[in-house]
Design a protein around this motif. Structure first.
Motif, PDB file in Angstrom:
ATOM      1  N   VAL C 126      13.481 -16.598  50.048  1.00  0.00           N
ATOM      2  CA  VAL C 126      13.065 -17.034  48.723  1.00  0.00           C
ATOM      3  C   VAL C 126      11.872 -17.979  48.820  1.00  0.00           C
ATOM      4  O   VAL C 126      10.989 -17.975  47.965  1.00  0.00           O
ATOM      5  CB  VAL C 126      14.238 -17.724  47.998  1.00  0.00           C
ATOM      6  CG1 VAL C 126      13.848 -18.071  46.584  1.00  0.00           C
ATOM      7  CG2 VAL C 126      15.446 -16.830  48.000  1.00  0.00           C
ATOM      8  N   VAL C 127      11.853 -18.794  49.889  1.00  0.00           N
ATOM      9  CA  VAL C 127      10.746 -19.738  50.019  1.00  0.00           C
ATOM     10  C   VAL C 127       9.421 -18.987  50.072  1.00  0.00           C
ATOM     11  O   VAL C 127       8.461 -19.337  49.389  1.00  0.00           O
ATOM     12  CB  VAL C 127      10.937 -20.611  51.278  1.00  0.00           C
ATOM     13  CG1 VAL C 127       9.731 -21.488  51.494  1.00  0.00           C
ATOM     14  CG2 VAL C 127      12.172 -21.475  51.132  1.00  0.00           C
ATOM     15  N   THR C 128       9.384 -17.926  50.879  1.00  0.00           N
ATOM     16  CA  THR C 128       8.150 -17.150  50.970  1.00  0.00           C
ATOM     17  C   THR C 128       7.802 -16.525  49.622  1.00  0.00           C
ATOM     18  O   THR C 128       6.635 -16.525  49.205  1.00  0.00           O
ATOM     19  CB  THR C 128       8.308 -16.048  52.033  1.00  0.00           C
ATOM     20  OG1 THR C 128       8.681 -16.647  53.255  1.00  0.00           O
ATOM     21  CG2 THR C 128       7.020 -15.284  52.213  1.00  0.00           C
ATOM     22  N   VAL C 130       8.586 -17.485  46.575  1.00  0.00           N
ATOM     23  CA  VAL C 130       8.087 -18.469  45.615  1.00  0.00           C
ATOM     24  C   VAL C 130       6.690 -18.925  46.016  1.00  0.00           C
ATOM     25  O   VAL C 130       5.783 -19.039  45.190  1.00  0.00           O
ATOM     26  CB  VAL C 130       9.053 -19.669  45.522  1.00  0.00           C
ATOM     27  CG1 VAL C 130       8.485 -20.735  44.613  1.00  0.00           C
ATOM     28  CG2 VAL C 130      10.397 -19.223  45.014  1.00  0.00           C
TER      29      VAL C 130
END
Lengths: 145, 123, 171
Positions: C126-128, C130
């Motif tokens: 999810v970090v990537t 976002v």
């Protein structure tokens, strides 16, 4: 520092793996921890290590200043250009949906390309920073490390 | 006053103030930059602790996991770290130039030298 | 971590201070792992303990490695720091508790990110997702900042012309 035999051998062993790891982090960032920022830094650290062991001048033969300068700009261009491409397809700026047949696949490709741009810029900037600082003091200063 | 849930903020405040103290009280420019870095890291810590969810795991989606920590602070801090090192390098570059121009990176010595030069200009 | 900070404040040898700064970064990175921020920890370890340390050392070798013992031990800085710290601590009393799933920060856009990222981008991290997609503008801005910082350092330290002139003069 090039007269230390152990450091030379260990460095030679390590650098390819650091580069490989950098590539892995870059292209596997979608699935595990990683991404352009980290990969750029890891990639740069491999070149910095090389420069520390063999001297900045030798490192600059491998990765000349002109290449780095192009790399710094190229990364930003890739990032911004992706946005422009999606604009050409009628989508808002930096909306990657039209880059492939389905929106989600387009997003995936967009993220991939953008991360690549980030990685190139970060890596080139970091290597450039190190080169500039190291060159400023001449070659003798690296013995401090 | 006894609130164990706020412990993390207090650590952050302590680190932040230590960094601030170094920046304010020390005259050496490189030490000031290290202090700034400490300050910066404390802000990172603040963001990350805020994003933590009790019982959550790292925000990489996997089967069988339902609670994730907040990914948004991670994104912000991730970029902030790399930007931070770039700006630190810019600061260091300025320090190096100051050293070359003045022969010193101590604040008082710099001020002294400036005043001397000014007096010389006036007379 | 506290001990490291204390030593950073106390020591006058800049070499040791910079090294301790690296240790501090590494400790912060391990703390980020504990707090579930693996991506951040990764970056902090690579940047803080790697590149930034090398840059600091390179800059040190161009200047002095010994800090002049401070002539002014004024009480004023300590006072300022203590007052600011007290104010901040007072401010934290209203903050949501550590790990609280009902804190405002967890209620806003984050649940949408976690729920939708997989379906919309097919990216499990999810970090990537976002970073590059939802907040693409932010990241573009950050990259431009790095670009600008790089150009700035080049302007400050890259002395190609002067160097060439010096080389010509020597010959």
């Amino acid at each position: 520092m090039s007269h230390h035999f152990v450091i030379r051998v260990v460095g030679k062993l390590l650098i390819p793996f650091i580069l490989l790891f950098g590539l892995y982090v870059q292209f596997h960032g979608d699935f595990g921890p990683g991404g352009g920022f980290q990969a750029g830094v890891i990639f740069a650290s491999a070149f910095v290590l090389y420069a520390l062991i063999y001297g900045v001048d030798k490192a600059r033969e491998i990765l000349p200043d002109d290449v780095l300068r192009v790399g710094i700009a190229l990364g930003v261009l890739i990032f911004g250009g992706t946005g422009v491409v999606s604009m050409l397809w009628g989508a808002p700026y930096l909306d990657y949906s039209p880059l492939a047949s389905t929106p989600s696949a387009g997003q995936h490709i967009g993220i991939f390309i953008v991360e690549l741009g980030v990685g190139i810029t970060v890596a080139s900037v970091m290597v450039t920073l190190f080169n500039l600082f190291a060159r400023r003091g001449g070659d003798d200063e690296l013995d401090a490390e | 006053m006894i609130e164990p849930g706020l412990y993390n903020y207090w650590i952050v405040v302590f680190l932040m103030m230590a960094g601030l103290y170094v920046v304010v009280a020390r005259g050496n420019l490189i030490k000031k930059l290290v202090g700034l870095n400490v300050f910066q890291a404390s802000v990172f810590l603040l963001y990350i602790t805020m994003g933590k969810v009790e019982g959550g795991t790292a925000p990489i989606l996997a089967e069988g996991v339902t609670v994730y920590s907040n990914p948004l602070p991670h994104v912000l801090i991730l970029t902030a770290i790399v930007v931070g090192v770039a700006t630190t390098a810019l600061g260091l570059a300025l320090v190096v130039r100051i050293q070359e121009a003045y022969g010193s990176i101590e604040e008082d010595e710099l001020e002294e030298k400036d005043e001397r030069d000014e007096r010389k200009l006036r007379s | 971590m506290t001990a490291t900070i204390f030593m950073i404040v106390r020591l006058h040898n800049l070499f040791a201070v910079v090294m301790l700064g690296g240790i501090y970064s590494l400790l912060a990175a391990s703390m980020f792992v504990v707090l579930d921020a693996v991506d951040v920890a990764f970056t902090e370890a690579a940047v803080g303990a790697g590149i930034s340390l090398v840059l600091m050392l390179a800059a040190l070798s161009l200047t002095k490695t010994e800090e002049k013992v401070a002539s002014r031990h004024g009480i004023l800085p300590l006072l300022v720091v203590l007052v600011t710290g007290a104010a901040l601590i007072y401010g934290t009393l209203d903050m949501p508790h550590y790990g609280d799933p009902n804190a405002p920060i967890q209620q806003h856009v984050a649940p949408t990110y976690v729920a939708d990222a997989q379906a919309k981008t097919t990216v499990p991290n999810v970090v990537t997702a976002v970073l590059a997609s939802y907040r693409g503008y932010d990241t573009l801005g950050e990259v431009v900042v790095i670009f600008t910082a790089g150009v700035g350092v080049m302007l400050l330290l890259g002395d190609r012309r002067r160097r060439r002139r010096r080389a010509e003069g020597r010959e």
